[in-house]
Scaffold this motif. Structure first.
Motif, PDB file in Angstrom:
ATOM      1  N   ILE A   1      -4.091  19.102 -27.449  1.00 28.38           N
ATOM      2  CA  ILE A   1      -3.065  19.476 -26.474  1.00 28.38           C
ATOM      3  C   ILE A   1      -3.509  20.711 -25.686  1.00 28.38           C
ATOM      4  N   GLY A   2      -4.112  21.670 -26.369  1.00 26.50           N
ATOM      5  CA  GLY A   2      -4.604  22.869 -25.697  1.00 26.50           C
ATOM      6  C   GLY A   2      -5.698  22.561 -24.686  1.00 26.50           C
ATOM      7  N   ILE A   3      -6.638  21.713 -25.077  1.00 28.19           N
ATOM      8  CA  ILE A   3      -7.713  21.319 -24.154  1.00 28.19           C
ATOM      9  C   ILE A   3      -7.134  20.587 -22.951  1.00 28.19           C
ATOM     10  N   TYR A   4      -6.182  19.713 -23.203  1.00 30.21           N
ATOM     11  CA  TYR A   4      -5.549  18.969 -22.109  1.00 30.21           C
ATOM     12  C   TYR A   4      -4.772  19.913 -21.196  1.00 30.21           C
ATOM     13  N   ALA A   5      -4.078  20.887 -21.772  1.00 27.58           N
ATOM     14  CA  ALA A   5      -3.337  21.865 -20.962  1.00 27.58           C
ATOM     15  C   ALA A   5      -4.289  22.671 -20.081  1.00 27.58           C
ATOM     16  N   LEU A   6      -5.421  23.096 -20.646  1.00 23.68           N
ATOM     17  CA  LEU A   6      -6.420  23.815 -19.851  1.00 23.68           C
ATOM     18  C   LEU A   6      -6.986  22.930 -18.748  1.00 23.68           C
ATOM     19  N   PHE A   7      -7.218  21.683 -19.092  1.00 23.92           N
ATOM     20  CA  PHE A   7      -7.710  20.729 -18.103  1.00 23.92           C
ATOM     21  C   PHE A   7      -6.698  20.571 -16.963  1.00 23.92           C
ATOM     22  N   LEU A   8      -5.410  20.447 -17.307  1.00 21.32           N
ATOM     23  CA  LEU A   8      -4.375  20.318 -16.286  1.00 21.32           C
ATOM     24  C   LEU A   8      -4.289  21.564 -15.420  1.00 21.32           C
ATOM     25  N   LEU A   9      -4.411  22.726 -16.033  1.00 21.24           N
ATOM     26  CA  LEU A   9      -4.387  23.978 -15.269  1.00 21.24           C
ATOM     27  C   LEU A   9      -5.568  24.030 -14.300  1.00 21.24           C
ATOM     28  N   LEU A  10      -6.745  23.685 -14.770  1.00 20.77           N
ATOM     29  CA  LEU A  10      -7.925  23.656 -13.917  1.00 20.77           C
ATOM     30  C   LEU A  10      -7.736  22.651 -12.779  1.00 20.77           C
ATOM     31  N   THR A  11      -7.210  21.475 -13.093  1.00 21.12           N
ATOM     32  CA  THR A  11      -6.946  20.452 -12.075  1.00 21.12           C
ATOM     33  C   THR A  11      -5.972  20.972 -11.031  1.00 21.12           C
ATOM     34  N   TYR A  12      -4.926  21.639 -11.491  1.00 23.73           N
ATOM     35  CA  TYR A  12      -3.928  22.191 -10.577  1.00 23.73           C
ATOM     36  C   TYR A  12      -4.546  23.246  -9.663  1.00 23.73           C
ATOM     37  N   LEU A  13      -5.367  24.128 -10.214  1.00 23.91           N
ATOM     38  CA  LEU A  13      -6.010  25.164  -9.412  1.00 23.91           C
ATOM     39  C   LEU A  13      -6.952  24.556  -8.367  1.00 23.91           C
TER      40      LEU A  13
END
Length: 192
Positions: free
Chosen positions: A171-183
């Motif tokens: 979940i943490g890796i996915y959250a970081l991935f989503l944050l990076l995608t959003y940025l």
């Protein structure tokens, strides 16, 4: 009817899946059925496939089923409801800007939309079909955008009973991935 059948034969179905007697082609068709008739959230189906077949194979089956199912829905909506749907969308002035943005940059918009876990995927299917987006662009963008979520949910399904640490890590890796995608998406929008 599908829920009743699954409930009546739940023990046989679980036994069938656990013992590997189910042909993968049939599992794939059943998964496509859950995309076309979403009686259970597909994230649960992905997790179940991850649990029974492991992260990679479960994600692959889910990804193929979701990709095929979303193209079927896209085609059905485009062939039978595009005119009426487009007329309905024209009633909402605020959607016009979103519609133009999606039609100007369909590939990346669909990729990013597929990566947002709280955005209903059926909405992406239907909305894309109502717009002037080529089938190939839609299909490839949808397939690419689905990959991260499929891997995460299948991994969670595989490790559901292995311990909380692996699930939290995923979940943490996915959250970081989503944050990076959003940025990246924000920077892309600002650059336009």
């Amino acid at each position: 009817m599908a829920i009743i059948i699954c409930y009546i034969y739940r023990n046989e179905i679980v036994n069938w899946l656990q013992n590997g007697e189910a042909p993968l082609a049939l599992i794939f068709l059943i998964a496509v059925g859950f995309i076309l008739f979403p009686v259970i959230p597909f994230k649960i189906i992905i997790g179940m496939l991850g649990y029974f077949y492991g992260s990679l194979l479960g994600a692959l089956i889910s990804w193929l089923a979701a990709s095929v199912g979303s193209v079927i829905i896209y085609l059905l909506v485009q062939v039978f409801f595009q005119k009426q749907g487009r007329a309905y969308l024209a009633k909402f002035n605020r959607l016009e800007k979103l519609t133009l943005t999606i039609e100007d940059h369909p590939f990346w918009t669909i990729v990013f939309a597929r990566m947002i876990p709280v955005l209903p995927q059926s909405l992406v299917n239907v909305y894309s079909a109502l717009l002037s987006i080529r089938l190939l662009t839609y299909a490839v963008a949808s397939a690419v955008g689905k990959i991260p979520a499929m891997l995460v949910y299948a991994y969670i399904g595989q490790h559901l009973f292995s311990g909380v640490d692996k699930i939290l890590m995923a979940i943490g890796i996915y959250a970081l991935f989503l944050l990076l995608t959003y940025l990246i998406y924000r920077r892309w929008v600002q650059a336009r």
